[in-house]
Design a protein around this motif. Structure first.
Motif, PDB file in Angstrom:
ATOM      1  N   PHE A 107      10.860  28.071 -55.774  1.00 59.08           N
ATOM      2  CA  PHE A 107      10.050  29.148 -55.198  1.00 59.08           C
ATOM      3  C   PHE A 107      10.316  30.438 -55.980  1.00 59.08           C
ATOM      4  CE2 PHE A 107       9.383  32.026 -51.253  1.00 59.08           C
ATOM      5  CZ  PHE A 107       8.088  32.324 -51.666  1.00 59.08           C
ATOM      6  N   GLU A 108       9.301  30.912 -56.679  1.00 56.70           N
ATOM      7  CA  GLU A 108       9.406  32.132 -57.472  1.00 56.70           C
ATOM      8  C   GLU A 108       8.557  33.229 -56.840  1.00 56.70           C
ATOM      9  OE1 GLU A 108       7.985  31.221 -61.341  1.00 56.70           O
ATOM     10  OE2 GLU A 108       9.506  29.704 -61.773  1.00 56.70           O
ATOM     11  N   TYR A 109       9.066  34.456 -56.869  1.00 55.39           N
ATOM     12  CA  TYR A 109       8.286  35.596 -56.388  1.00 55.39           C
ATOM     13  C   TYR A 109       8.820  36.848 -57.071  1.00 55.39           C
ATOM     14  CZ  TYR A 109      12.383  35.666 -53.340  1.00 55.39           C
ATOM     15  OH  TYR A 109      13.675  35.655 -52.865  1.00 55.39           O
ATOM     16  N   GLY A 110       7.909  37.713 -57.491  1.00 56.52           N
ATOM     17  CA  GLY A 110       8.319  38.930 -58.186  1.00 56.52           C
ATOM     18  C   GLY A 110       8.996  38.613 -59.502  1.00 56.52           C
ATOM     19  N   LYS A 111       9.883  39.499 -59.907  1.00 62.25           N
ATOM     20  CA  LYS A 111      10.637  39.289 -61.145  1.00 62.25           C
ATOM     21  C   LYS A 111      11.928  40.078 -61.084  1.00 62.25           C
ATOM     22  CE  LYS A 111       8.037  42.912 -63.593  1.00 62.25           C
ATOM     23  NZ  LYS A 111       7.242  43.220 -64.800  1.00 62.25           N
ATOM     24  N   GLY A 112      12.858  39.741 -61.974  1.00 61.93           N
ATOM     25  CA  GLY A 112      14.115  40.471 -62.031  1.00 61.93           C
ATOM     26  C   GLY A 112      13.921  41.857 -62.621  1.00 61.93           C
ATOM     27  N   SER A 113      14.870  42.723 -62.403  1.00 61.38           N
ATOM     28  CA  SER A 113      14.765  44.094 -62.909  1.00 61.38           C
ATOM     29  C   SER A 113      16.156  44.664 -63.150  1.00 61.38           C
ATOM     30  CB  SER A 113      14.025  44.979 -61.903  1.00 61.38           C
ATOM     31  OG  SER A 113      14.134  46.337 -62.233  1.00 61.38           O
ATOM     32  N   SER A 114      16.231  45.596 -64.071  1.00 65.01           N
ATOM     33  CA  SER A 114      17.507  46.284 -64.320  1.00 65.01           C
ATOM     34  C   SER A 114      17.895  47.168 -63.142  1.00 65.01           C
ATOM     35  CB  SER A 114      17.391  47.140 -65.589  1.00 65.01           C
ATOM     36  OG  SER A 114      16.349  48.094 -65.450  1.00 65.01           O
ATOM     37  N   HIS A 115      16.925  47.426 -62.249  1.00 69.10           N
ATOM     38  CA  HIS A 115      17.201  48.266 -61.081  1.00 69.10           C
ATOM     39  C   HIS A 115      17.904  47.481 -59.972  1.00 69.10           C
ATOM     40  CE1 HIS A 115      14.580  51.389 -62.719  1.00 69.10           C
ATOM     41  NE2 HIS A 115      13.695  50.455 -62.949  1.00 69.10           N
ATOM     42  N   SER A 116      17.847  46.141 -60.032  1.00 69.63           N
ATOM     43  CA  SER A 116      18.324  45.345 -58.919  1.00 69.63           C
ATOM     44  C   SER A 116      18.789  43.982 -59.402  1.00 69.63           C
ATOM     45  CB  SER A 116      17.185  45.169 -57.895  1.00 69.63           C
ATOM     46  OG  SER A 116      17.510  44.206 -56.937  1.00 69.63           O
ATOM     47  N   THR A 117      19.717  43.378 -58.648  1.00 71.41           N
ATOM     48  CA  THR A 117      20.173  42.026 -58.995  1.00 71.41           C
ATOM     49  C   THR A 117      19.247  40.976 -58.397  1.00 71.41           C
ATOM     50  OG1 THR A 117      21.616  42.008 -57.050  1.00 71.41           O
ATOM     51  CG2 THR A 117      22.577  42.733 -59.140  1.00 71.41           C
ATOM     52  N   GLY A 118      18.357  41.374 -57.489  1.00 71.41           N
ATOM     53  CA  GLY A 118      17.436  40.433 -56.852  1.00 71.41           C
ATOM     54  C   GLY A 118      16.052  40.488 -57.462  1.00 71.41           C
TER      55      GLY A 118
END
Length: 271
Positions: free
Chosen positions: A44-55
């Motif tokens: 299940f994938e949703y959104g994407k990773g970011s340098s702003h957050s670990t989630g």
């Protein structure tokens, strides 16, 4: 008198024996009926990773990528996606966002579908943590769900440096023809390059067909420009399998800022 009592008892015993035999036969029939397992959800994938957050994150005013692999031996009846916030403070000009949509598209009402949708995130909702749930119901009424947390933020910093508008991309293209893509780009630091990536979603490759995966870097006519119209025609091979394809457009400027957006394209057979 004794004979009559013995006869009555024999008859009662016979009736009880018949009832017991019937009950056992029904139980055996029930045991012989296989019980199909509940659906399963993986990847299940949703959104994407970011340098702003670990989630996983999503950005206000953009599209949220969602995808999952589903196995339902009794076939899927419906897929429900819900997104809601966790006690978020609503500022002036913002509205609460509580998303729910039931998908019953024909492509999902099979045993092993791949769920893939892009959900528009409103620009005027509170930032913060949201709860996302994917619920699958099969034709037997059994359900399975997968859930997680999503951080919704203001637009990425890179989008302040690069923007796009006036998008015109073919939603459907006949294989053997060309795909028309067009949009306007504003890049404060000048465009370095534009990358286009197109690939299919678990498509069956038939006889005489070949898997098609397109990726190309575009620089000529765009490199160094701060305001320009991207206008290209991409050839779709006549041997490409028909079905849904996912197109990703990545714009990078001369200082390394990137802006990415996506589109879906249906490749059809010639009529």
């Amino acid at each position: 008198m004794k004979n009559k009592q013995l006869l009555l008892r024999a008859r009662l015993f016979l009736v009880a024996l018949v009832c017991f035999s019937t009950f056992m036969a029904c139980s055996d029939d029930d045991d012989d009926t296989p019980s199909l397992p509940a659906p399963t959800i993986t990847d299940f994938e949703y959104g994407k990773g970011s340098s702003h957050s670990t989630g996983q994150v999503g950005y206000k005013g953009s599209n949220l990528h969602t995808e999952a692999k589903i196995v339902a031996e009794a076939s899927v009846k419906s897929i429900t996606l819900t997104i809601h916030g966790h006690d978020l403070k609503i500022a002036d000009g913002e509205v609460e966002w509580d998303f729910e949509k039931v998908f019953t598209d024909e492509k999902y009402l099979v045993k092993n579908p791949t769920f893939h949708e892009h959900i528009a995130i409103p620009a005027n909702i509170p930032s913060g943590e949201y709860h996302i749930t994917l619920l699958v119901t099969d034709q037997a009424g059994k359900t399975t769900e997968s859930e997680g947390h999503l951080e919704i933020m203001e637009g990425e910093t890179d989008t302040e440096e690069i923007s796009y508008s006036d998008i015109s991309i073919d939603e459907t293209v006949v294989r053997g023809k060309d795909l028309h893509t067009e949009f306007f780009i504003d890049a404060h630091h000048g465009i370095h390059h534009i990358i286009v990536n197109i690939h299919g979603h678990d498509l069956t490759v038939g006889e005489g067909e070949e898997e098609w995966h397109f990726e190309q870097e575009f620089e000529e006519g765009y490199h160094g420009e701060t305001e320009v119209e991207f206008h290209e025609h991409i050839d779709v091979p006549a041997t490409a399998p028909v079905g849904e394809y996912h197109a990703t457009f990545i714009i990078e400027d001369e200082e390394g800022h990137k802006l990415e957006f996506e589109s879906h394209i249906e490749v059809a057979a010639a009529s």
